[in-house]
Scaffold this active site. Structure first.
Site, PDB file in Angstrom:
ATOM      1  N   LEU A  15      46.791   5.050  -2.011  1.00 54.93           N
ATOM      2  CA  LEU A  15      46.956   5.926  -3.165  1.00 54.93           C
ATOM      3  C   LEU A  15      46.852   7.346  -2.629  1.00 54.93           C
ATOM      4  O   LEU A  15      45.797   7.764  -2.147  1.00 54.93           O
ATOM      5  CB  LEU A  15      45.876   5.655  -4.212  1.00 54.93           C
ATOM      6  CG  LEU A  15      45.889   6.615  -5.405  1.00 54.93           C
ATOM      7  CD1 LEU A  15      47.147   6.427  -6.239  1.00 54.93           C
ATOM      8  CD2 LEU A  15      44.650   6.423  -6.267  1.00 54.93           C
ATOM      9  N   ARG A  31      36.378  23.913  -5.099  1.00 52.93           N
ATOM     10  CA  ARG A  31      36.972  23.538  -6.393  1.00 52.93           C
ATOM     11  C   ARG A  31      38.488  23.415  -6.248  1.00 52.93           C
ATOM     12  O   ARG A  31      39.158  24.361  -5.845  1.00 52.93           O
ATOM     13  CB  ARG A  31      36.621  24.564  -7.460  1.00 52.93           C
ATOM     14  CG  ARG A  31      35.120  24.661  -7.686  1.00 52.93           C
ATOM     15  CD  ARG A  31      34.776  25.452  -8.931  1.00 52.93           C
ATOM     16  NE  ARG A  31      33.322  25.509  -9.100  1.00 52.93           N
ATOM     17  CZ  ARG A  31      32.588  24.567  -9.667  1.00 52.93           C
ATOM     18  NH1 ARG A  31      33.180  23.470 -10.112  1.00 52.93           N
ATOM     19  NH2 ARG A  31      31.281  24.700  -9.791  1.00 52.93           N
ATOM     20  N   LYS A 185      61.869   3.443  15.224  1.00 56.48           N
ATOM     21  CA  LYS A 185      61.932   4.906  15.065  1.00 56.48           C
ATOM     22  C   LYS A 185      60.673   5.561  15.655  1.00 56.48           C
ATOM     23  O   LYS A 185      59.829   6.079  14.926  1.00 56.48           O
ATOM     24  CB  LYS A 185      62.085   5.296  13.589  1.00 56.48           C
ATOM     25  CG  LYS A 185      62.355   6.791  13.386  1.00 56.48           C
ATOM     26  CD  LYS A 185      62.005   7.258  12.001  1.00 56.48           C
ATOM     27  CE  LYS A 185      60.556   7.253  11.658  1.00 56.48           C
ATOM     28  NZ  LYS A 185      59.738   8.236  12.418  1.00 56.48           N
ATOM     29  N   GLY A 226      60.801  15.786  15.451  1.00 59.92           N
ATOM     30  CA  GLY A 226      60.116  16.745  14.592  1.00 59.92           C
ATOM     31  C   GLY A 226      61.043  17.861  14.149  1.00 59.92           C
ATOM     32  O   GLY A 226      62.165  17.600  13.681  1.00 59.92           O
ATOM     33  N   GLN A 228      62.917  19.697  15.758  1.00 58.95           N
ATOM     34  CA  GLN A 228      64.175  19.774  16.517  1.00 58.95           C
ATOM     35  C   GLN A 228      65.248  18.859  15.965  1.00 58.95           C
ATOM     36  O   GLN A 228      66.433  19.058  16.235  1.00 58.95           O
ATOM     37  CB  GLN A 228      63.921  19.430  17.987  1.00 58.95           C
ATOM     38  CG  GLN A 228      63.126  20.468  18.750  1.00 58.95           C
ATOM     39  CD  GLN A 228      62.920  20.036  20.186  1.00 58.95           C
ATOM     40  OE1 GLN A 228      62.007  19.275  20.517  1.00 58.95           O
ATOM     41  NE2 GLN A 228      63.791  20.487  21.068  1.00 58.95           N
ATOM     42  N   SER A 250      55.398  20.638   3.237  1.00 56.67           N
ATOM     43  CA  SER A 250      54.564  19.502   3.616  1.00 56.67           C
ATOM     44  C   SER A 250      55.380  18.543   4.460  1.00 56.67           C
ATOM     45  O   SER A 250      56.563  18.333   4.200  1.00 56.67           O
ATOM     46  CB  SER A 250      54.044  18.775   2.371  1.00 56.67           C
ATOM     47  OG  SER A 250      53.386  17.576   2.725  1.00 56.67           O
ATOM     48  N   ASP A 256      58.926   8.567   6.737  1.00 57.01           N
ATOM     49  CA  ASP A 256      59.303   7.456   5.852  1.00 57.01           C
ATOM     50  C   ASP A 256      60.600   7.770   5.112  1.00 57.01           C
ATOM     51  O   ASP A 256      61.440   6.884   4.903  1.00 57.01           O
ATOM     52  CB  ASP A 256      58.191   7.187   4.835  1.00 57.01           C
ATOM     53  CG  ASP A 256      56.887   6.772   5.498  1.00 57.01           C
ATOM     54  OD1 ASP A 256      56.940   6.151   6.570  1.00 57.01           O
ATOM     55  OD2 ASP A 256      55.819   7.072   4.941  1.00 57.01           O
TER      56      ASP A 256
END
Length: 310
Positions: A15, A31, A185, A226, A228, A250, A256
């Site tokens: 999760l 916070r 991969k 990555g 490249q 991100s 995936d």
């Protein structure tokens, strides 16, 4: 026996939670803003990516405790057909936190819960009763599963004429290529480990991948580079695709998303040139979104159009 075009397996799902905060100060209460929840884990993310491209897959994953219940609800919201294998231990969680003061991202991933021998057998039996053109196994292994666990599915895939695609790392990946699969991969560091060298330079990637192919480890080796880009290698071809220049928010789920894009393209009978470009497009598009959201179809489509002639 149920038949599907694509089946994904996630033995160690999570999760995924993501939130924003301002300022990381030790020994003080940090916070955070309202959290976002996503169903995560390799194969689940691959199924989500396929769904975003308009494709369908059958998503198989383990589920335990209240966290597992929430995971199932989130997969259902994605309108993905799934089968959850119930386990005694709670499904794990992962947490991504972004500091708005610095725009730095912090990623916390917890260890997978233990899988018992009985639960291990249930996972195997579940896949044995399914027939697919493509079987995708993605993600790490839980406690209680040996490094050769994924190797079991090479035999299952061969018996049902499924093309097995595996995205994992370490000893689990080494064991898989001993038996031979359709596609792997690795990143460039993982590729180096597979051929027992310290590191690889860019110009050595083709030879290293072909070494694995020549030994029967895989028919297709896609090496993630990555920022490249990536390369796709077969016994007679080498195709380098540069990553498009995008504003990255991100990297969670980018790998995936790349696998999902490639598997979807394979299922649509696209040629390997298009397959790797859809993979890079989806992986790059995933980095444009915060937290654990993966990619938007319109971003992936636009990036694919740009990559078509690259």
């Amino acid at each position: 026996m149920k038949s599907f075009d694509i089946v994904t397996l996630t033995v160690n799902p999570a999760l995924d939670k993501s939130a924003h905060f301002r300022g990381l100060v030790p020994e003080q209460k940090i916070r955070c803003g309202l959290p976002r929840y996503d169903a995560g884990g390799g194969g689940i993310n691959v199924s989500k990516a396929i769904s975003r491209l308009g494709g369908q897959s059958y998503c198989v994953f383990t589920s335990g405790g209240p966290i597992g219940t929430m995971l199932k609800e989130l997969v259902q919201k994605e309108k993905i057909e799934y089968e959850a294998i119930e386990i005694q231990s709670w499904t794990r969680e992962s947490f991504v936190a972004v500091d708005d003061n610095t725009n730095l991202q912090y990623r916390f991933s917890f260890q997978g819960t233990e899988i018992t021998t009985l639960e291990k057998d249930k996972i195997i039996q579940t896949i044995q009763k399914l027939k697919s053109n493509y079987l995708v196994i993605s993600g790490g292994l839980n406690e209680g599963l040996s490094s050769d666990f994924y190797q079991i599915f090479t035999g299952i895939a061969k018996a049902s004429n499924s093309k097995l695609i595996v995205d994992t790392s370490g000893e689990a990946l080494k064991k898989v290529i001993e038996a031979g699969v359709y596609m792997i991969k690795p990143n460039i560091g993982e590729l180096a480990k597979l051929i027992d060298v310290e590191s690889l330079e860019m110009e050595e990637v083709n030879k290293a991948a072909k070494q694995i192919i020549a030994k029967g480890g895989a028919e297709i080796v896609v090496v993630s580079l990555g920022p490249q880009g990536a390369v796709l290698v077969t016994k007679d071809s080498y195709d380098f695709v540069p990553a498009p220049n995008v504003v990255k928010k991100s990297t969670v789920g980018a790998g995936d998303s790349m696998v999902g894009g490639m598997v979807w393209a394979l299922s649509q009978n696209k040629n390997l040139k298009e397959v790797i470009r859809w993979g890079v497009a989806c992986g790059s598009a995933a980095t444009m979104n915060e937290g654990t959201q993966l990619f938007k179809f319109e971003d992936a489509k636009r990036l694919f159009e740009w990559l078509k002639d690259k």
